[in-house]
Motif scaffolding. Structure first.
Motif, short mmCIF file in Angstrom:
data_model
loop_
_atom_site.label_atom_id
_atom_site.label_comp_id
_atom_site.label_asym_id
_atom_site.label_seq_id
_atom_site.Cartn_x
_atom_site.Cartn_y
_atom_site.Cartn_z
N SER A 22 0.84 -1.20 0.00
CA SER A 22 0.00 0.00 0.00
C SER A 22 0.87 1.25 0.00
N GLY A 58 1.95 1.67 -3.48
CA GLY A 58 0.79 2.07 -4.27
C GLY A 58 0.51 3.56 -4.13
N GLN A 59 0.57 4.01 -2.88
CA GLN A 59 0.33 5.42 -2.61
C GLN A 59 1.34 6.30 -3.35
N GLY A 102 2.92 5.62 -5.98
CA GLY A 102 2.70 5.59 -7.42
C GLY A 102 1.60 6.54 -7.87
N ASP A 103 0.68 6.88 -6.95
CA ASP A 103 -0.45 7.73 -7.34
C ASP A 103 0.00 9.07 -7.88
N ASP A 104 0.86 9.74 -7.11
CA ASP A 104 1.46 10.94 -7.71
C ASP A 104 2.95 10.90 -7.45
N PHE A 105 3.62 10.41 -8.44
CA PHE A 105 5.05 10.19 -8.26
C PHE A 105 5.83 11.36 -8.85
#
Lengths: 185, 718
Positions: free
Chosen positions: B347, B350-351, B353-356
């Motif tokens: 997670s 994942g987080q 990756g959301d705004d990388f």
């Protein structure tokens, strides 16, 4: 109190019958084309349809065994149906597909991919419509054919998936190789 | 009710085999004359569970056989029978018979009566002979047991009726069962006469209103199947003592009349189908109706000892077809922890990756490192699930050594060390037979007869030690005896005689000793029943090699020998060297690689028969071109471009010619024959990081293949 006696004995229904949907509307078949001809495969043995991907070759395999690919962690062999049927080999293009088929053998299901030119349609065929194939001295081994069926104004060949996926020929191929080596020595 | 009982068969067999093991160990621990109640109890419980289970699944041969066994054990348990050497021997033999019977049943094969007849007769003889001698109340029942087993299968006379003894446990009402409803049900089957036994009823002030103090005898005057009656009592069969008897109506009435005044527990011995103890697999309510209707034997002294339930839990999984495994709860817990961590890491990534953006690069790297660590730990714990202590294999040896020592007239003591050492289940299953061979060998050829030992100044009792321990990524199992050791001279003589070696060959003592693993080699002067046909040792070696392990022997004449088996911890994962030939990738097991080197053209010598050899220091290594073997287009044009990987299997070295060495990595082995067939020279396949499949080379198979082709080529040339 006594009147509930029979109700309290749990009872598993015996009339809970299961109606097979296929009984009423006939079997479904996936049709594929090979060198312009149409062949049918029982749709219940089709696992999935994939595009062509270069497999890892298997050493000294028969020509029609293209190799193995990885399908979600399983090692699945791929055979070329054209070559299996002694047809002319055709370069793979964008319509070439691999149909992943499975058969049950002694309770264990076995998976194999077959390469065909293209998939075309799904047909409903009643089992009574399937006729035994005439004695074919043609290129296709009789064990691959389950029967023939008239569809519209054409005839389609229904393939026997178990015969198609049988390993006996491949085993024979490897066995023959060993034997020839032994006999020479 | 139709429930497919066969789904429970696997569990039953597994439990029964475990039970047999417990019985065997217990029996071996029993010394004559002594009554160690705990041991006898555990033997009894195991036998009882097997009996219950087999009756449920209608394995009549097993259940009736176990029944006699149980009778004998019960008497021992109650101190009515002495534990004699003969009795223990007989019991051990019956354990063997049971094992055979269960194996046959597991393979869906019929059990021939000849298999168990002899032992079961012997058991029955023992039971009745001494039982009668005792002359107490029990003897009557025992005698009856042998006589009446067939009586109950009486002909279907018109006036046949069922005499049912129903003695519920006191808490039956709390579980929502109401006896009167059952009587009502029964009355639907036919006319019933019920007699209530109230002897157990305490005085009024002591009565607890929620308890049931009553028991009943019921005559059902109807010609119905036992199954139908059992169905009525289905929900209470675990909580009550039930007895069914098929009798003529008049006889039943007479019995009821005479026995109505007798306390229930005294009625019980007359006839009883033992309710299976809860906890045995049979006790699941669904499985119950199958209780065997011909199981109407007279059980002497009817006591459903629920002790069996206390110790044995039903197996957790009803596996379909394949075998199952028991796993310690701590191992499962650690897995759950690890999966939890993995989810957290996932997670987090994942987080991210959301705004990388590039600033987060450092943290991404950290996260990936964490992920890698999680994965590795997870992999290790999953592997640990497959690991079992080696005591599973070791446990069969005390019995074997005992029997064998008797047979060989030798005195042998067995010592087990490192029984807790863990080993992969598949390896474990396959290492048993080679070990049996080695232990037999040590006892037959190694340990001398007691007299000879005394002459040599050694204690009369010989010693065999089994020792298991971990070393690096391997497990080592040593089988040591303090016998005569290997006579190197004799071995060499024999080897020359059999043509295994050349007369001129110069061998070290070690090398000579290891010659005993060659095919067709036996130094025993006489061929005995135990070993000596010369088929043992090479099979042992081959089996161990096929597991990826090795076996060696070291020996000191006069002081004994040690066989060391070295095995990989697991068969599922392998350290591999990734190589490239043309456009194909292969994996070579790291364990078989001796070294890898660059060649020069001039270092290659061609010898007869088109064989190319490379001089590696003192050795001459034949070169194998994978590309030719496997018909691949390779890149290298001359030997200057190629790399040679020198590999070794079964003592033979060859050089594999490859285009390039790539990474070294751990690979998960997948078998080819799940969906295909296995191929010579390939031990399996694996999936690389990019999802492609790579084949794993089987070096032993390769070498064999190459030799075959070589031979054929030579023959061709000739």
């Amino acid at each position: 109190m006594n009147d509930v006696a029979s109700d309290t004995i749990p009872y598993i229904g015996e009339d809970d019958t299961y109606h097979d949907i296929n009984e009423t509307i006939g079997k479904q078949f996936l049709t594929v084309s090979l060198q312009g001809e149409t062949y049918c495969i029982d749709i219940l043995s089709v696992n999935e349809i994939r595009g062509w991907q270069t497999p890892t070759m298997l050493p000294n395999a028969p020509e029609y065994v293209k190799g193995v690919i990885n399908i979600r962690g399983n090692i699945v062999p791929i055979i070329d149906l054209r070559q299996r049927f002694n047809m002319e080999f055709q370069e793979y293009n964008e319509t070439t597909v691999v149909i992943v088929l499975s058969v049950e053998e002694a309770g264990i299901s076995r998976v194999m991919g077959v390469v065909v030119d293209a998939v075309s349609d799904v047909l409903n065929i009643d089992e009574s419509e399937i006729k035994d194939a005439p004695d074919m001295s043609g290129s296709i081994d009789a064990s691959f054919v389950m029967g023939l069926c008239n569809v519209d104004d054409g005839v389609v060949v229904i393939l026997d998936v178990e015969g198609l996926l049988a390993l006996s020929d491949i085993r024979k191929h490897y066995g023959a190789e060993e034997r020839s080596e032994e006999s020479v020595s | 009710m139709s429930i497919d009982l066969s789904q429970f068969h696997q569990v039953f067999f597994e439990e029964s085999f475990e039970g047999l093991e417990i019985m065997e160990q217990g029996l071996l621990g029993l010394s004559p004359g002594e009554t160690d109640n705990e041991t006898i109890n555990s033997i009894f419980r195991a036998a009882h569970s097997i009996k219950g289970g087999s009756a449920t699944f209608k394995f009549e041969e097993v259940s009736s056989f176990t029944h006699i066994l149980e009778t004998l054990l019960d008497e021992m348990r109650n101190g009515e029978r002495e534990v004699t050497v003969e009795a223990v021997d007989l019991l051990l033999q019956s354990v063997d018979v049971l094992k055979d019977m269960l194996q046959l049943l597991q393979a869906h094969e019929p059990v021939p009566e000849s298999l168990y007849k002899e032992i079961s007769d012997a058991l029955e003889a023992m039971v009745s002979e001494e039982g009668a001698g005792e002359g107490n109340g029990e003897s009557a029942a025992v005698a009856e047991s042998s006589a009446s087993s067939n009586v109950v299968e009486a002909t279907d006379d018109e006036s046949m009726s069922w005499l049912i003894q129903f003695a519920p446990e006191s808490h039956i009402l709390r579980t929502g069962n109401e006896p009167s409803r059952m009587f009502k049900e029964l009355s639907l089957l036919g006319e019933i006469t019920v007699v209530c036994h109230h002897q157990k009823l305490p005085s009024l002030e002591e009565i607890e209103e929620e308890l049931c103090y009553l028991s009943w005898s019921i005559i059902l005057n109807a010609d119905v199947d036992l199954l139908q009656i059992e169905e009525v009592f289905e929900w209470v069969k675990d909580e009550s003592e039930l007895g069914y008897e098929h009798l003529p109506l008049s006889a039943a009435e007479e019995r009821l009349g005479t026995k109505a005044s007798v306390a229930v527990d005294e009625v019980a011995p007359a006839a009883a189908v033992e309710a299976t103890a809860p906890g045995s697999p049979a006790a699941t309510p669904e499985a119950a109706p199958a209780a065997d209707n011909r199981q109407l034997q007279v059980a002497p002294k009817k006591e459903v000892k629920d002790t069996a339930a206390a110790d044995k839990k039903p197996a957790k999984v009803a596996s379909t077809g394949s075998s199952s495994i028991r796993v310690g709860i701590d191992k499962v817990d650690s897995l759950i922890n690890l999966v939890g961590e993995l989810v957290i890491t996932q997670s987090m990534l994942g987080q991210m990756g959301d705004d990388f953006n590039l600033e987060k690069l450092e943290r991404l790297k950290e996260g990936l490192i964490q992920l890698e660590q999680n994965t590795r730990e997870l992999q290790e714990s999953v592997m640990r699930i497959r690991m079992l202590p080696i005591s599973f294999v070791f446990n069969r040896f005390p019995r074997m050594v005992r029997d064998l020592a008797k047979k060989l007239d030798k005195e042998v003591e067995l010592e087990l060390i490192g029984e807790g050492t863990e080993l992969d289940k598949t390896v474990m299953e396959q290492i048993g037979d080679p070990m049996v061979h080695l232990v037999r060998n040590s006892m037959d050829h190694g340990i001398e007869s007691p007299d000879k030992r005394e002459q040599a100044g050694k204690p009369r009792v010989g010693k065999v030690i089994l020792n298991a321990y971990h070393q690096g990524g391997n497990i080592v199992i040593e089988i040591t005896d303090d016998g005569a050791g290997i006579n190197a001279e004799k071995v060499k003589e024999k080897a020359i005689e059999r043509g295994v070696i050349d007369e001129k060959s110069e061998l070290t003592v070690e090398q000579i000793n290891n010659l005993i693993f060659e095919p067709g080699f036996s130094t025993a002067d006489t061929i005995s029943d135990v070993s000596g046909r010369g088929v043992g040792m090479d099979v042992v070696k081959r089996n161990i090699n096929s597991l990826g392990g090795s076996v060696e022997v070291s020996s000191t004449p006069g002081h004994g020998s040690t066989f060391s088996i070295r095995l990989p911890l697991t068969l599922a994962i392998l350290d591999g060297q990734v190589i490239r030939v043309g456009d194909q990738i292969f994996i070579v097991p790291l364990i078989s690689i001796v070294e890898s080197l660059q060649l020069k053209n001039q270092e290659i010598t061609k010898i007869v028969g088109n064989t190319e050899v490379y001089r590696l220091r003192e050795d001459h290594v034949p070169i194998v071109k994978i590309c030719e073997e496997f018909c691949i287009d390779a890149e290298f044009k001359s030997y200057d471009d190629a790399t040679v990987v020198v590999v070794e299997a079964e003592g033979v070295k060859v050089g594999l010619m490859v285009d390039e060495l790539l990474a070294q990595q751990q690979v998960v082995i997948k078998s080819l024959d799940t969906n295909f067939i296995s191929i010579d020279g390939i031990s399996g396949a694996t999936i690389l990081g990019d999802g492609r499949v790579a084949l794993i080379l089987d070096i032993g198979g390769m070498i064999k293949r190459v030799n075959l082709t070589k031979k054929s080529k030579k023959a061709y040339a000739a």
